[in-house]
Design a protein around this motif. Sequence first.
Motif, PDB file in Angstrom:
ATOM      1  N   THR A 122       4.056  -1.249   2.023  1.00 44.85           N
ATOM      2  CA  THR A 122       4.512  -1.498   3.340  1.00 44.85           C
ATOM      3  C   THR A 122       3.451  -1.681   4.226  1.00 44.85           C
ATOM      4  OG1 THR A 122       4.041   1.058   3.400  1.00 44.85           O
ATOM      5  CG2 THR A 122       6.133   0.351   2.981  1.00 44.85           C
ATOM      6  N   ILE A 131       3.495   1.981  -9.413  1.00 47.69           N
ATOM      7  CA  ILE A 131       4.003   2.182  -7.937  1.00 47.69           C
ATOM      8  C   ILE A 131       5.237   2.506  -7.737  1.00 47.69           C
ATOM      9  CG2 ILE A 131       1.959   0.490  -7.391  1.00 47.69           C
ATOM     10  CD1 ILE A 131       4.526  -1.447  -6.626  1.00 47.69           C
ATOM     11  N   GLY A 132       5.558   2.821  -6.585  1.00 43.46           N
ATOM     12  CA  GLY A 132       7.083   2.950  -6.348  1.00 43.46           C
ATOM     13  C   GLY A 132       7.189   2.308  -5.212  1.00 43.46           C
ATOM     14  N   ILE A 137      11.802   9.263   4.993  1.00 44.12           N
ATOM     15  CA  ILE A 137      10.354   8.887   4.603  1.00 44.12           C
ATOM     16  C   ILE A 137      10.646   7.984   3.619  1.00 44.12           C
ATOM     17  CG2 ILE A 137       8.509   9.984   3.387  1.00 44.12           C
ATOM     18  CD1 ILE A 137       9.415  12.700   4.204  1.00 44.12           C
ATOM     19  N   PRO A 138       9.895   7.011   3.701  1.00 46.14           N
ATOM     20  CA  PRO A 138       9.587   5.652   2.973  1.00 46.14           C
ATOM     21  C   PRO A 138       9.272   6.194   1.529  1.00 46.14           C
ATOM     22  CG  PRO A 138       8.315   5.263   4.559  1.00 46.14           C
ATOM     23  CD  PRO A 138       8.662   6.749   4.983  1.00 46.14           C
ATOM     24  N   GLU A 198       9.945   6.273  -3.122  1.00 45.56           N
ATOM     25  CA  GLU A 198      10.902   6.479  -4.241  1.00 45.56           C
ATOM     26  C   GLU A 198      10.945   7.883  -4.837  1.00 45.56           C
ATOM     27  OE1 GLU A 198      10.254   2.831  -6.813  1.00 45.56           O
ATOM     28  OE2 GLU A 198      11.023   1.747  -5.336  1.00 45.56           O
ATOM     29  N   ALA A 204       7.808   8.930  -6.788  1.00 47.63           N
ATOM     30  CA  ALA A 204       6.537   9.229  -6.130  1.00 47.63           C
ATOM     31  C   ALA A 204       6.487  10.276  -5.107  1.00 47.63           C
ATOM     32  CB  ALA A 204       6.138   8.217  -5.111  1.00 47.63           C
ATOM     33  N   SER A 205       7.962  10.806  -4.844  1.00 44.36           N
ATOM     34  CA  SER A 205       7.842  11.764  -3.982  1.00 44.36           C
ATOM     35  C   SER A 205       7.484  13.459  -4.698  1.00 44.36           C
ATOM     36  CB  SER A 205       9.508  12.030  -3.511  1.00 44.36           C
ATOM     37  OG  SER A 205      10.291  12.642  -4.798  1.00 44.36           O
ATOM     38  N   VAL A 217       5.155  13.139  -7.123  1.00 47.46           N
ATOM     39  CA  VAL A 217       3.676  13.106  -7.170  1.00 47.46           C
ATOM     40  C   VAL A 217       3.039  13.341  -5.942  1.00 47.46           C
ATOM     41  CG1 VAL A 217       1.897  11.248  -7.424  1.00 47.46           C
ATOM     42  CG2 VAL A 217       4.028  11.404  -8.920  1.00 47.46           C
ATOM     43  N   GLY A 235       6.371  15.599   2.567  1.00 49.37           N
ATOM     44  CA  GLY A 235       6.904  16.522   3.477  1.00 49.37           C
ATOM     45  C   GLY A 235       7.263  16.077   4.966  1.00 49.37           C
ATOM     46  N   ALA A 236       8.066  16.869   5.609  1.00 52.71           N
ATOM     47  CA  ALA A 236       8.252  16.621   7.182  1.00 52.71           C
ATOM     48  C   ALA A 236       9.182  17.552   7.710  1.00 52.71           C
ATOM     49  CB  ALA A 236       9.122  15.231   7.045  1.00 52.71           C
ATOM     50  N   LYS A 276      -4.611  11.697 -13.590  1.00 51.04           N
ATOM     51  CA  LYS A 276      -4.108  10.478 -12.573  1.00 51.04           C
ATOM     52  C   LYS A 276      -3.634   9.257 -13.388  1.00 51.04           C
ATOM     53  CE  LYS A 276      -4.404   8.629  -7.996  1.00 51.04           C
ATOM     54  NZ  LYS A 276      -4.984   7.981  -7.050  1.00 51.04           N
ATOM     55  N   PRO A 336       6.272   3.413  13.114  1.00 51.48           N
ATOM     56  CA  PRO A 336       6.535   2.078  13.049  1.00 51.48           C
ATOM     57  C   PRO A 336       7.590   1.715  11.760  1.00 51.48           C
ATOM     58  CG  PRO A 336       4.440   2.517  12.169  1.00 51.48           C
ATOM     59  CD  PRO A 336       4.831   3.989  12.699  1.00 51.48           C
ATOM     60  N   SER A 382       2.372  -0.532   7.802  1.00 46.63           N
ATOM     61  CA  SER A 382       1.715   0.864   7.733  1.00 46.63           C
ATOM     62  C   SER A 382       1.955   1.369   6.465  1.00 46.63           C
ATOM     63  CB  SER A 382       1.991   1.644   8.931  1.00 46.63           C
ATOM     64  OG  SER A 382       2.919   2.618   8.606  1.00 46.63           O
TER      65      SER A 382
HETATM   66  C1  LIG Z   1       6.236   4.628   8.138  1.00 47.03           C
HETATM   67  C2  LIG Z   1       5.807   5.725   6.934  1.00 47.03           C
HETATM   68  C3  LIG Z   1       6.308   7.095   7.416  1.00 47.03           C
HETATM   69  C4  LIG Z   1       5.703   8.041   6.444  1.00 47.03           C
HETATM   70  N1  LIG Z   1       5.755   9.329   6.695  1.00 47.03           N
HETATM   71  C5  LIG Z   1       5.783  10.338   5.595  1.00 47.03           C
HETATM   72  C6  LIG Z   1       6.232  11.471   6.073  1.00 47.03           C
HETATM   73  O1  LIG Z   1       6.909  11.957   6.929  1.00 47.03           O
HETATM   74  N2  LIG Z   1       5.756  12.571   4.911  1.00 47.03           N
HETATM   75  C7  LIG Z   1       5.161  12.179   3.946  1.00 47.03           C
HETATM   76  O2  LIG Z   1       4.837  13.068   3.120  1.00 47.03           O
HETATM   77  N3  LIG Z   1       4.805  10.811   3.545  1.00 47.03           N
HETATM   78  C8  LIG Z   1       4.901   9.844   4.423  1.00 47.03           C
HETATM   79  N4  LIG Z   1       4.623   8.697   4.437  1.00 47.03           N
HETATM   80  C9  LIG Z   1       4.010   8.151   3.324  1.00 47.03           C
HETATM   81  C10 LIG Z   1       4.931   7.788   1.883  1.00 47.03           C
HETATM   82  O3  LIG Z   1       6.101   7.599   2.109  1.00 47.03           O
HETATM   83  C11 LIG Z   1       5.147   8.949   0.693  1.00 47.03           C
HETATM   84  O4  LIG Z   1       3.569   9.211   0.568  1.00 47.03           O
HETATM   85  C12 LIG Z   1       5.931   8.416  -0.437  1.00 47.03           C
HETATM   86  O5  LIG Z   1       6.124   9.338  -1.407  1.00 47.03           O
HETATM   87  C13 LIG Z   1       5.160   7.178  -1.173  1.00 47.03           C
HETATM   88  O6  LIG Z   1       6.107   6.792  -2.093  1.00 47.03           O
HETATM   89  P1  LIG Z   1       6.274   5.166  -2.640  1.00 47.03           P
HETATM   90  O7  LIG Z   1       7.601   5.344  -3.797  1.00 47.03           O
HETATM   91  O8  LIG Z   1       6.001   4.283  -1.644  1.00 47.03           O
HETATM   92  O9  LIG Z   1       4.941   5.480  -3.711  1.00 47.03           O
HETATM   93  P2  LIG Z   1       3.582   4.610  -3.902  1.00 47.03           P
HETATM   94  O10 LIG Z   1       2.935   4.564  -2.587  1.00 47.03           O
HETATM   95  O11 LIG Z   1       3.829   3.271  -4.374  1.00 47.03           O
HETATM   96  O12 LIG Z   1       2.636   5.592  -4.726  1.00 47.03           O
HETATM   97  C14 LIG Z   1       2.085   6.837  -4.282  1.00 47.03           C
HETATM   98  C15 LIG Z   1       1.727   7.422  -5.445  1.00 47.03           C
HETATM   99  O13 LIG Z   1       2.699   7.972  -6.385  1.00 47.03           O
HETATM  100  C16 LIG Z   1       2.437   7.368  -7.722  1.00 47.03           C
HETATM  101  N5  LIG Z   1       3.501   7.119  -8.301  1.00 47.03           N
HETATM  102  C17 LIG Z   1       4.615   6.039  -7.825  1.00 47.03           C
HETATM  103  N6  LIG Z   1       5.826   6.155  -8.653  1.00 47.03           N
HETATM  104  C18 LIG Z   1       5.483   6.887  -9.770  1.00 47.03           C
HETATM  105  C19 LIG Z   1       6.222   7.186 -11.097  1.00 47.03           C
HETATM  106  N7  LIG Z   1       7.453   6.820 -11.254  1.00 47.03           N
HETATM  107  N8  LIG Z   1       5.430   8.047 -11.817  1.00 47.03           N
HETATM  108  C20 LIG Z   1       4.103   8.339 -11.754  1.00 47.03           C
HETATM  109  N9  LIG Z   1       3.516   8.134 -10.700  1.00 47.03           N
HETATM  110  C21 LIG Z   1       3.899   7.342  -9.566  1.00 47.03           C
HETATM  111  C22 LIG Z   1       1.479   5.993  -7.562  1.00 47.03           C
HETATM  112  O14 LIG Z   1       0.670   5.745  -8.387  1.00 47.03           O
HETATM  113  C23 LIG Z   1       0.751   6.549  -6.594  1.00 47.03           C
HETATM  114  O15 LIG Z   1      -0.424   7.402  -7.031  1.00 47.03           O
HETATM  115  C24 LIG Z   1       5.023   7.435   5.046  1.00 47.03           C
HETATM  116  C25 LIG Z   1       4.707   6.326   4.864  1.00 47.03           C
HETATM  117  C26 LIG Z   1       5.225   5.510   5.755  1.00 47.03           C
HETATM  118  C27 LIG Z   1       4.994   3.971   5.723  1.00 47.03           C
END
Ligand SMILES: Cc1cc2nc3c(=O)[nH]c(=O)nc-3n(C[C@H](O)[C@H](O)[C@H](O)COP(=O)(O)OP(=O)(O)OC[C@H]3O[C@@H](n4cnc5c(N)ncnc54)[C@H](O)[C@@H]3O)c2cc1C
Length: 372
Positions: free
Chosen positions: A15, A49-50, A137-138, A140, A143-144, A146, A150-151, A196, A254, A261
């Motif tokens: 993102t 990644i998610g 919250i962006p 998958e 990753a949630s 992992v 929270g919010a 990890k 954003p 971001s």
């Molecule tokens: C605009 C914006 C707002 C946000 N607001 C919040 C918020 O309010 N609260 C909050 O907590 N976070 C927030 N985030 C952060 C983000 O959304 C979270 O951390 C989210 O859980 C990341 O998910 P992802 O799928 O994008 O994971 P990624 O960023 O792709 O990966 C995150 C971690 O999870 C691991 N992972 C991913 N998938 C798997 C899997 N299947 N098995 C094992 N490991 C895995 C990755 O290796 C990495 O360590 C925000 C981000 C953005 C861009």
Amino acid sequence: MIKTEYYKDLTKMNTFGMKVKARCFVEYDSVADLVDIEFGDLARPVLHIGGGSNLLFTDDFKGTVLHSKIDFIEILDESHDPQLVQHSDRTSLCHFDPAKRVEKPVLVSVGAGVVFDDFCDWAAKEGLWGVENLSYIPGEVGASAVQNIGAYGVEVKDVICRVYCYDTVEEEFVSFGVEDCRYGYRDSIFKSPEVKGRYVVTHVVFALSRIPQPRLDYGHLADAVKEAQSARASELTPSLIRKVIIRIRKEKLPEPSVMGSAGSFFKNPVIAHEHFERIESAAKAEHGADYKVPHYDLPDGTVKVPAAWMIEQCGWKGRRSGGAAVWDKQPLVIVNHTGEAFPEEIIGLEKRIIASVKQKFGVELHPEVDHI
Ligand SMILES: Cc1cc2nc3c(=O)[nH]c(=O)nc-3n(C[C@H](O)[C@H](O)[C@H](O)COP(=O)(O)OP(=O)(O)OC[C@H]3O[C@@H](n4cnc5c(N)ncnc54)[C@H](O)[C@@H]3O)c2cc1C
């Protein structure tokens, strides 16, 4: 199905919008496909990644990026013995902890590749309580679990029953009860240096409820929900809370599709009480005796101070540096302002913010975003 691509462009898979490539990219559709992947043969390092919403790619990725498309949402049968859950696609039985924290839980099993907000939307439409505060919250579902996202006063650990994983070292399925996940603030066992990358989350079982259990005690959420309720003459439902939260989030943060971001860039620092008192008296000297420094007193006597306040006090809010900038509505967020920012520009801004907060407050900020 397993899809393998080489020199895959990851721009749309993070993102932040960093224009980087992965030497190898492997995407799989099911648990059965996941076990067919020869982990020993993959180019190293391996990164699962998610949605790439908590990552900052600092360069092209030299190893293999994995991505799950396991995308089911399933209410577990009420007649189901909650002690035992059969792993989908597998014969092994995993012990299941009964959901102790939710009255009359409705157990829902969700694939790791489901977009978390699609799950929140589904739950709200089903009239199920538990994840409405985590709307928008962006990222998958895998990753949630992992990240312990929270919010608005809710963390996903509050509704997680069990996390199902594939252990890439022992090549077997394992599952973690919520107490085994060692959840902390945006932290879990899956992020600990010892393991990890070892466990791939395949699906997560959540305990939701049909019995109303609104959590509105965060900030001005209760007022905003009350206002929306009277404006729509609506009942208090998960859908209503979800709509209010999405509106508030859109005002503050954003939109990843418009401005790159990774959300909050820094963790909120926790400092000794005496250190906080020094910061507070300096702030009163600067802004007047009535000035109040935002903070949360923690049970162990330490104090959590919002990093956003410190960054703003150092004059960073809205400032740009090349393609990177500090978001003008929320200084905890660094954005790819031009859409063309290089990782070095984001990192350069990060370093300058850390240095100035250290100089003004004597506090070391640490990034929440994973630098890859
Ligand atoms: C605009 C914006 C707002 C946000 N607001 C919040 C918020 O309010 N609260 C909050 O907590 N976070 C927030 N985030 C952060 C983000 O959304 C979270 O951390 C989210 O859980 C990341 O998910 P992802 O799928 O994008 O994971 P990624 O960023 O792709 O990966 C995150 C971690 O999870 C691991 N992972 C991913 N998938 C798997 C899997 N299947 N098995 C094992 N490991 C895995 C990755 O290796 C990495 O360590 C925000 C981000 C953005 C861009």
